[in-house]
Design a protein around this motif. Structure first.
Motif, PDB file in Angstrom:
ATOM      1  N   LEU A 172     -43.404 -46.254  28.889  1.00 35.27           N
ATOM      2  CA  LEU A 172     -43.068 -44.957  28.305  1.00 35.27           C
ATOM      3  C   LEU A 172     -44.027 -43.892  28.808  1.00 35.27           C
ATOM      4  O   LEU A 172     -44.206 -42.854  28.188  1.00 35.27           O
ATOM      5  CB  LEU A 172     -43.121 -45.043  26.773  1.00 35.27           C
ATOM      6  CG  LEU A 172     -42.041 -45.939  26.145  1.00 35.27           C
ATOM      7  CD1 LEU A 172     -42.339 -46.209  24.688  1.00 35.27           C
ATOM      8  CD2 LEU A 172     -40.672 -45.300  26.301  1.00 35.27           C
ATOM      9  N   THR A 226     -30.478 -35.905  23.348  1.00 39.38           N
ATOM     10  CA  THR A 226     -31.907 -36.184  23.417  1.00 39.38           C
ATOM     11  C   THR A 226     -32.633 -35.248  24.382  1.00 39.38           C
ATOM     12  O   THR A 226     -33.852 -35.269  24.449  1.00 39.38           O
ATOM     13  CB  THR A 226     -32.163 -37.643  23.854  1.00 39.38           C
ATOM     14  OG1 THR A 226     -31.398 -37.914  25.023  1.00 39.38           O
ATOM     15  CG2 THR A 226     -31.769 -38.611  22.763  1.00 39.38           C
ATOM     16  N   ASN A 266     -41.170 -31.207  25.048  1.00 40.63           N
ATOM     17  CA  ASN A 266     -42.497 -31.559  25.542  1.00 40.63           C
ATOM     18  C   ASN A 266     -42.805 -30.703  26.779  1.00 40.63           C
ATOM     19  O   ASN A 266     -41.893 -30.172  27.399  1.00 40.63           O
ATOM     20  CB  ASN A 266     -42.536 -33.042  25.914  1.00 40.63           C
ATOM     21  CG  ASN A 266     -42.420 -33.926  24.691  1.00 40.63           C
ATOM     22  OD1 ASN A 266     -43.309 -33.963  23.860  1.00 40.63           O
ATOM     23  ND2 ASN A 266     -41.296 -34.617  24.563  1.00 40.63           N
ATOM     24  N   TYR A 317     -34.044 -41.346  20.636  1.00 41.82           N
ATOM     25  CA  TYR A 317     -33.624 -42.434  21.521  1.00 41.82           C
ATOM     26  C   TYR A 317     -33.326 -43.664  20.660  1.00 41.82           C
ATOM     27  O   TYR A 317     -34.236 -44.245  20.068  1.00 41.82           O
ATOM     28  CB  TYR A 317     -34.712 -42.715  22.549  1.00 41.82           C
ATOM     29  CG  TYR A 317     -34.909 -41.577  23.518  1.00 41.82           C
ATOM     30  CD1 TYR A 317     -33.957 -41.330  24.502  1.00 41.82           C
ATOM     31  CD2 TYR A 317     -36.004 -40.738  23.436  1.00 41.82           C
ATOM     32  CE1 TYR A 317     -34.118 -40.277  25.392  1.00 41.82           C
ATOM     33  CE2 TYR A 317     -36.174 -39.681  24.312  1.00 41.82           C
ATOM     34  CZ  TYR A 317     -35.225 -39.461  25.283  1.00 41.82           C
ATOM     35  OH  TYR A 317     -35.384 -38.417  26.156  1.00 41.82           O
ATOM     36  N   LEU A 342     -35.493 -46.818  20.847  1.00 39.36           N
ATOM     37  CA  LEU A 342     -36.942 -46.718  20.664  1.00 39.36           C
ATOM     38  C   LEU A 342     -37.289 -46.658  19.184  1.00 39.36           C
ATOM     39  O   LEU A 342     -36.598 -46.023  18.398  1.00 39.36           O
ATOM     40  CB  LEU A 342     -37.502 -45.473  21.357  1.00 39.36           C
ATOM     41  CG  LEU A 342     -37.360 -45.350  22.873  1.00 39.36           C
ATOM     42  CD1 LEU A 342     -38.225 -44.194  23.370  1.00 39.36           C
ATOM     43  CD2 LEU A 342     -37.745 -46.622  23.584  1.00 39.36           C
ATOM     44  N   GLN A 369     -42.689 -45.864  19.370  1.00 37.37           N
ATOM     45  CA  GLN A 369     -42.427 -45.673  20.807  1.00 37.37           C
ATOM     46  C   GLN A 369     -42.100 -44.216  21.114  1.00 37.37           C
ATOM     47  O   GLN A 369     -42.479 -43.703  22.167  1.00 37.37           O
ATOM     48  CB  GLN A 369     -41.287 -46.599  21.246  1.00 37.37           C
ATOM     49  CG  GLN A 369     -41.729 -48.055  21.330  1.00 37.37           C
ATOM     50  CD  GLN A 369     -40.570 -49.019  21.501  1.00 37.37           C
ATOM     51  OE1 GLN A 369     -39.486 -48.780  20.978  1.00 37.37           O
ATOM     52  NE2 GLN A 369     -40.800 -50.092  22.213  1.00 37.37           N
ATOM     53  N   HIS A 370     -41.408 -43.552  20.189  1.00 35.77           N
ATOM     54  CA  HIS A 370     -41.176 -42.110  20.363  1.00 35.77           C
ATOM     55  C   HIS A 370     -42.513 -41.370  20.452  1.00 35.77           C
ATOM     56  O   HIS A 370     -42.700 -40.496  21.290  1.00 35.77           O
ATOM     57  CB  HIS A 370     -40.363 -41.547  19.194  1.00 35.77           C
ATOM     58  CG  HIS A 370     -38.881 -41.726  19.333  1.00 35.77           C
ATOM     59  ND1 HIS A 370     -38.226 -42.838  18.877  1.00 35.77           N
ATOM     60  CD2 HIS A 370     -37.930 -40.939  19.880  1.00 35.77           C
ATOM     61  CE1 HIS A 370     -36.933 -42.725  19.144  1.00 35.77           C
ATOM     62  NE2 HIS A 370     -36.726 -41.584  19.755  1.00 35.77           N
ATOM     63  N   TYR A 426     -44.170 -42.048  23.772  1.00 39.37           N
ATOM     64  CA  TYR A 426     -43.513 -41.328  24.875  1.00 39.37           C
ATOM     65  C   TYR A 426     -43.912 -39.852  24.866  1.00 39.37           C
ATOM     66  O   TYR A 426     -44.343 -39.296  25.891  1.00 39.37           O
ATOM     67  CB  TYR A 426     -41.997 -41.493  24.739  1.00 39.37           C
ATOM     68  CG  TYR A 426     -41.175 -40.984  25.910  1.00 39.37           C
ATOM     69  CD1 TYR A 426     -41.618 -41.109  27.226  1.00 39.37           C
ATOM     70  CD2 TYR A 426     -39.923 -40.399  25.692  1.00 39.37           C
ATOM     71  CE1 TYR A 426     -40.852 -40.662  28.287  1.00 39.37           C
ATOM     72  CE2 TYR A 426     -39.145 -39.953  26.749  1.00 39.37           C
ATOM     73  CZ  TYR A 426     -39.616 -40.084  28.044  1.00 39.37           C
ATOM     74  OH  TYR A 426     -38.851 -39.644  29.097  1.00 39.37           O
ATOM     75  N   CYS A 427     -43.789 -39.208  23.700  1.00 38.66           N
ATOM     76  CA  CYS A 427     -44.131 -37.778  23.618  1.00 38.66           C
ATOM     77  C   CYS A 427     -45.613 -37.554  23.891  1.00 38.66           C
ATOM     78  O   CYS A 427     -45.984 -36.573  24.527  1.00 38.66           O
ATOM     79  CB  CYS A 427     -43.740 -37.216  22.255  1.00 38.66           C
ATOM     80  SG  CYS A 427     -41.948 -37.097  22.046  1.00 38.66           S
TER      81      CYS A 427
END
Lengths: 266, 335
Positions: free
Chosen positions: A2, A106, A113, B100, B103, B107-108, B111-112
């Motif tokens: 990720l 999404t 971000n 997602y 996820l 996990q979110h 990722y962010c």
């Protein structure tokens, strides 16, 4: 997995890629399993020779001799099945790259971000390219390994060259799908247009010897870059590689510009 | 964090500044010349019916939509052209938080955090715990309320200068809403600002310093919540020992709807008129007295109800934001 958009995209495609890889290995295994009986049947080549010329052009590139492993794989795998499998994957991956995240809503989360839209497109492109090359590699390795088990011996370097050209064929149409996806956000359109164009490009290249108009435009067909020089015998044609890579680069640039200019669907 | 602050100090006092912000989709005008400002430490309640242009405004601020005309600046950065820099200092809760599916919450967050190049997992975990959100479940198994909570966690975890919240508390139960309000107060106490959209005043009246009302793509009014409260009408009733006349009370400035029936009086009065009115009342012998404030929602609808046309008060928008000190002082008071 990720850490960035590229790895996240590959992670999302993990199961798809695994399924495709297994399927390709099985398809190649099937061809390998049939090979011994084809080899002992010289009439197969006669059968192809007796086909109407148009038909032969569509299914057998150049002069295929079914009694040699190279000719057999040329006809059975490289003319039709191989390109179809790789193109389905690469066009789907390209079409889903941007439009897919918008369909699932999404993209708002992703773009909230500090990631530029250009970076998102580049990472999605890289994931599609890696996936396509992975599938081509799986097919190539299967050909060499599974072929050697049934005495269907293929020169490794020529197989690698053919797979390089096959992957580039996938990347060109995948990039077109990506450019449409990035520019419009419509997944269906981004899948449909490249699919139709791929069929047309295939027909143009295959029937060029028979149709004057096609003969004149044959060289713009990505299938010409892929197979016309007979990579399984002649190896890599670097001018074709350059044309394919250049086409993909132009489409990628269009994808970046297209996505940076438009509204994101919410 | 340091980088964010230096960005802020260079960009003047307004956290958000839009001028003539307009967005058309084909022939439909979704947003029509919206100009608003949000100061440091301020919560701006953005109200309007569904489809009025709230989400369009927010997605323009997030650089997801390209303005047809006009400009939007966040901390002095162009929301469209410098959206990546804007996103560094903004936390965003989308209206329909899409996540997602495969996820988990954790996990979110990972990722962010990677995309932001900063590790915010600790604050994220603490916020999730306060909101009683399980971070180990895949997003597809989460209820609407829990998805909303995860979106809030993702928005606040990087300690942004500005929170952009598109109906953040819809689908969240009242107890959790209180936690969310507390989180929002901590955010503003640390100098952060917020744009908080909603279609009901009740949702934002406890946290907002100013309210903007958008209708059919136009910003029809911007009100300091305190001033709105000051103008809210009080229902006054009194019963006297002797008969009174309308004239005695109708003359008091601001008092309206005066009804006198023998010995009883009923009227409505804004806060400012209460003192004068009380003095008139107490000049008589009073048997009973009652004074109640109408709910803010009612006052609000009275001023900007669906039937009210026109463009409100253009002057009120810029009046407060020129003095950020005053904004903060009043903000504290309003809560």
């Amino acid at each position: 997995m990720l850490a960035n958009v590229l790895l996240k995209t590959l992670r999302d495609q993990g199961r798809t890629l695994l399924a495709w890889s297994v399927s390709l290995a099985l398809i190649v295994a099937t061809y390998a399993a049939i090979w011994p009986s084809v080899q002992s049947q010289p009439s197969m080549s006669d059968f192809i020779d007796q086909m109407p010329e148009a038909f032969r052009s569509l299914f057998a590139t150049s002069s295929a001799d079914m009694s040699t492993p190279t000719g057999y794989i040329q006809v059975e795998l490289l003319s039709f099945m191989g390109p179809i499998a790789v193109l389905i994957y690469s066009i789907s991956a390209g079409a889903g790259a941007i439009g897919g995240e918008e369909d699932r809503h999404t993209m708002d989360l992703l773009l909230s971000n500090p990631v530029s839209r250009g970076r998102v497109v580049l990472d999605k492109f890289a994931a599609m390219v890696l996936g396509t090359f992975l599938l081509a590699a799986v097919m190539g390795v299967s050909l060499v390994l599974e072929g050697s088990m049934v005495d269907m011996v293929l020169p490794t370097d020529k197989v690698a060259a053919a797979m390089l050209h096959l992957a580039l064929l996938g990347v060109v149409f995948g990039s077109l799908a990506l450019a449409l996806s990035a520019g419009t956000g419509h997944t269906g359109l981004s899948r449909g247009v490249p699919a139709v164009l791929a069929v047309l490009a295939y027909i143009v290249n295959a029937l060029a010897p028979l149709v004057d108009v096609f003969d004149r435009i044959q060289k713009v067909s990505p299938f010409f870059q892929y197979i016309a020089h007979d990579p399984l015998r002649q190896g890599t044609a670097w001018d074709s590689v350059l044309v394919s890579a250049g086409t993909a680069a132009v489409l990628l640039a269009l994808a970046v510009v297209g996505f940076r200019r438009r509204d994101v669907a919410g | 964090m340091q980088a964010a602050h230096s960005l802020g100090s260079m960009s003047g006092e307004d956290i958000v500044q839009t001028a003539g912000l307009t967005k058309r989709f084909g022939r439909t005008t979704a947003l029509d010349g919206v100009s608003l400002t949000i100061g440091p430490g301020e919560v701006f309640g953005y109200l309007g019916p569904n489809g009025a242009g709230k989400t369009t405004t927010i997605r323009l601020l997030m650089g997801l939509l390209r303005p047809t005309s006009g400009t939007a600046y966040v901390l002095g950065l162009d929301a469209w052209r410098q959206s990546r820099e804007v996103h560094r200092v903004v936390g965003y809760v989308p209206g329909e938080p899409a996540l997602y599916d495969r996820l988990t919450g954790r996990q979110h967050i990972a990722y962010c955090a990677h995309l932001r190049h900063r590790d915010d997992s600790e604050l994220a975990a603490r916020t999730a715990a306060r909101l009683e959100l399980d971070l180990d479940r895949p997003a597809r198994t989460l209820s609407r309320g829990n998805r909303q909570k995860l979106a809030v966690v993702l928005a606040v975890m990087s300690r942004p200068r500005l929170l952009v919240l598109d109906e953040p508390t819809s689908g969240i139960d009242p107890l959790v809403q209180q936690v969310f309000h507390a989180i929002l107060r901590e955010h503003t106490a640390a100098g952060g600002s917020a744009l908080f959209s909603s279609h009901v005043l009740g949702e934002v009246e406890r946290v907002a310093d100013r309210i903007g009302v958008v209708r059919a793509g136009k910003l029809v009014a911007v009100e300091r919540l305190q001033e709105l409260a000051a103008r809210s009408l009080h229902q006054v009733r009194a019963r006297f020992a002797e008969e009174v006349s309308v004239a005695e009370f109708a003359g008091v400035p601001g008092v309206r709807d005066v009804r006198v029936d023998g010995r009883s009086l009923a009227c409505s009065a804004p806060q400012a008129a209460l003192d004068a009115l009380l003095k008139r009342v107490s000049a008589r012998q009073v048997e009973d007295f009652e004074c109640s404030e109408a709910p803010l929602e009612e006052t609000f609808l009275g001023y900007y109800g669906m039937d009210t046309a026109g463009t409100g008060r253009p002057g009120t928008d810029t009046a407060g934001t020129g003095r950020p000190g005053g904004v903060e002082a009043e903000a504290g008071h309003a809560r």
